[in-house]
Design a protein around this motif. Sequence first.
Motif, PDB file in Angstrom:
ATOM      1  N   ALA A 150      -0.365  -1.231  11.983  1.00  0.00           N
ATOM      2  CA  ALA A 150      -1.267  -1.162  10.817  1.00  0.00           C
ATOM      3  C   ALA A 150      -0.625  -1.790   9.581  1.00  0.00           C
ATOM      4  N   GLU A 151       0.684  -1.600   9.432  1.00  0.00           N
ATOM      5  CA  GLU A 151       1.367  -2.182   8.261  1.00  0.00           C
ATOM      6  C   GLU A 151       1.433  -3.701   8.385  1.00  0.00           C
ATOM      7  N   VAL A 152       1.716  -4.202   9.589  1.00  0.00           N
ATOM      8  CA  VAL A 152       1.758  -5.658   9.781  1.00  0.00           C
ATOM      9  C   VAL A 152       0.348  -6.231   9.590  1.00  0.00           C
TER      10      VAL A 152
ATOM     11  N   LEU B 167      -3.778  -9.151   6.380  1.00  0.00           N
ATOM     12  CA  LEU B 167      -4.992  -9.114   5.553  1.00  0.00           C
ATOM     13  C   LEU B 167      -4.711  -9.705   4.168  1.00  0.00           C
ATOM     14  N   TYR B 168      -3.585  -9.295   3.563  1.00  0.00           N
ATOM     15  CA  TYR B 168      -3.286  -9.772   2.219  1.00  0.00           C
ATOM     16  C   TYR B 168      -2.898 -11.251   2.220  1.00  0.00           C
ATOM     17  N   LEU B 169      -2.275 -11.697   3.305  1.00  0.00           N
ATOM     18  CA  LEU B 169      -1.954 -13.119   3.417  1.00  0.00           C
ATOM     19  C   LEU B 169      -3.249 -13.923   3.544  1.00  0.00           C
TER      20      LEU B 169
ATOM     21  N   VAL C 133       2.930 -11.704  -2.429  1.00  0.00           N
ATOM     22  CA  VAL C 133       3.986 -10.710  -2.650  1.00  0.00           C
ATOM     23  C   VAL C 133       3.596  -9.401  -1.958  1.00  0.00           C
ATOM     24  N   GLN C 134       2.316  -9.044  -2.066  1.00  0.00           N
ATOM     25  CA  GLN C 134       1.829  -7.814  -1.430  1.00  0.00           C
ATOM     26  C   GLN C 134       1.984  -7.899   0.091  1.00  0.00           C
ATOM     27  N   ALA C 135       1.674  -9.072   0.643  1.00  0.00           N
ATOM     28  CA  ALA C 135       1.804  -9.273   2.098  1.00  0.00           C
ATOM     29  C   ALA C 135       3.256  -9.070   2.528  1.00  0.00           C
TER      30      ALA C 135
ATOM     31  N   GLU D 196       5.489  -7.236   1.063  1.00  0.00           N
ATOM     32  CA  GLU D 196       5.797  -5.795   0.981  1.00  0.00           C
ATOM     33  C   GLU D 196       5.296  -5.060   2.214  1.00  0.00           C
ATOM     34  N   GLU D 197       4.113  -5.449   2.682  1.00  0.00           N
ATOM     35  CA  GLU D 197       3.549  -4.782   3.863  1.00  0.00           C
ATOM     36  C   GLU D 197       4.419  -5.035   5.095  1.00  0.00           C
ATOM     37  N   LEU D 198       4.936  -6.254   5.202  1.00  0.00           N
ATOM     38  CA  LEU D 198       5.820  -6.532   6.348  1.00  0.00           C
ATOM     39  C   LEU D 198       7.082  -5.676   6.245  1.00  0.00           C
ATOM     40  N   GLU D 199       7.554  -5.464   5.012  1.00  0.00           N
ATOM     41  CA  GLU D 199       8.715  -4.570   4.818  1.00  0.00           C
ATOM     42  C   GLU D 199       8.368  -3.143   5.235  1.00  0.00           C
ATOM     43  N   HIS D 200       7.155  -2.704   4.908  1.00  0.00           N
ATOM     44  CA  HIS D 200       6.727  -1.363   5.344  1.00  0.00           C
ATOM     45  C   HIS D 200       6.767  -1.284   6.871  1.00  0.00           C
ATOM     46  N   GLY D 201       6.261  -2.345   7.491  1.00  0.00           N
ATOM     47  CA  GLY D 201       6.273  -2.390   8.956  1.00  0.00           C
ATOM     48  C   GLY D 201       7.694  -2.279   9.490  1.00  0.00           C
TER      49      GLY D 201
ATOM     50  N   HIS E  98      -8.986  -0.630   1.576  1.00  0.00           N
ATOM     51  CA  HIS E  98      -7.968  -0.712   2.633  1.00  0.00           C
ATOM     52  C   HIS E  98      -6.817   0.254   2.359  1.00  0.00           C
ATOM     53  N   GLU E  99      -6.369   0.303   1.104  1.00  0.00           N
ATOM     54  CA  GLU E  99      -5.246   1.192   0.787  1.00  0.00           C
ATOM     55  C   GLU E  99      -5.631   2.666   0.945  1.00  0.00           C
ATOM     56  N   LYS E 100      -6.880   2.992   0.624  1.00  0.00           N
ATOM     57  CA  LYS E 100      -7.335   4.386   0.836  1.00  0.00           C
ATOM     58  C   LYS E 100      -7.292   4.694   2.325  1.00  0.00           C
ATOM     59  N   MET E 101      -7.685   3.737   3.136  1.00  0.00           N
ATOM     60  CA  MET E 101      -7.675   3.934   4.588  1.00  0.00           C
ATOM     61  C   MET E 101      -6.229   4.138   5.075  1.00  0.00           C
ATOM     62  N   VAL E 102      -5.303   3.322   4.540  1.00  0.00           N
ATOM     63  CA  VAL E 102      -3.890   3.453   4.946  1.00  0.00           C
ATOM     64  C   VAL E 102      -3.349   4.820   4.511  1.00  0.00           C
ATOM     65  N   SER E 103      -3.739   5.280   3.330  1.00  0.00           N
ATOM     66  CA  SER E 103      -3.302   6.618   2.883  1.00  0.00           C
ATOM     67  C   SER E 103      -3.743   7.673   3.898  1.00  0.00           C
TER      68      SER E 103
ATOM     69  N   GLU F 258       4.555   6.091  -1.807  1.00  0.00           N
ATOM     70  CA  GLU F 258       4.198   4.666  -1.884  1.00  0.00           C
ATOM     71  C   GLU F 258       2.680   4.478  -1.928  1.00  0.00           C
ATOM     72  N   GLN F 259       1.959   5.293  -1.164  1.00  0.00           N
ATOM     73  CA  GLN F 259       0.493   5.147  -1.148  1.00  0.00           C
ATOM     74  C   GLN F 259      -0.132   5.540  -2.481  1.00  0.00           C
ATOM     75  N   VAL F 260       0.495   6.474  -3.192  1.00  0.00           N
ATOM     76  CA  VAL F 260       0.002   6.815  -4.534  1.00  0.00           C
ATOM     77  C   VAL F 260       0.093   5.556  -5.405  1.00  0.00           C
ATOM     78  N   GLU F 261       1.239   4.879  -5.299  1.00  0.00           N
ATOM     79  CA  GLU F 261       1.465   3.660  -6.071  1.00  0.00           C
ATOM     80  C   GLU F 261       0.517   2.541  -5.626  1.00  0.00           C
ATOM     81  N   GLU F 262       0.335   2.402  -4.328  1.00  0.00           N
ATOM     82  CA  GLU F 262      -0.537   1.338  -3.799  1.00  0.00           C
ATOM     83  C   GLU F 262      -1.974   1.517  -4.290  1.00  0.00           C
ATOM     84  N   GLU F 263      -2.456   2.751  -4.254  1.00  0.00           N
ATOM     85  CA  GLU F 263      -3.836   2.989  -4.713  1.00  0.00           C
ATOM     86  C   GLU F 263      -3.938   2.792  -6.226  1.00  0.00           C
TER      87      GLU F 263
END
Length: 166
Positions: free
Chosen positions: A16-18, A23-25, A45-47, A49-54, A93-98, A126-131
């Motif tokens: 899901a993180e990848v 999606l952001y890319l 940059v967001q993309a 970060e998501e790969l880093e989360h992955g 999308h970020e709400k869904m990830v939360s 992190e999800q608080v920040e993302e939203e």
Amino acid sequence: MVSENMEKALNAQLNAEVYSGYLYLSMAAYFEDEDLAGFANWMRVQAEEELEHGMKFYDYIIRRGASVTLSAIEGPQTEWDSPLAAFEHVLEHEKMVSGLINDLVNLAIEEKDHATNNFLQWFVEEQVEEEENAMELLAKAKFADGDNRLMYELNKELGERAPSND
Ligand code: FEO
């Protein structure tokens, strides 16, 4: 060790993180097509970060003696009706990830897996920040919608986003 169930759930979140990165890319590419290089920079940059989360999930799975199993990444949407529509999509999308992170925490609590619960708390924060970031961005995009001068300024502002170090 983590349970087999948890191993599966952690691998699903890695996917899901990848996917989020993908999606952001895709949004970055859309903004490049729209000649909004600053918006594209923010998404790129967001993309990253998501790969880093992955990778955080990847590393954690290995540290717990479990196996990383990579599965197919779904093809993301490639077109949006407007920059505003893209930013609305980011927030949804970020709400869904939360929600996915909350489900994982619930599973860790259910299984009394304190280590995984502890690992997941970074993502809860992190999800608080993302939203928060997505809501801020959406508010700015709403404000600038249809106003070329404000869009130009926003594009400039988003072009200044640099990769973070965490
Ligand atoms: Fe990794 Fe945007 O959540």
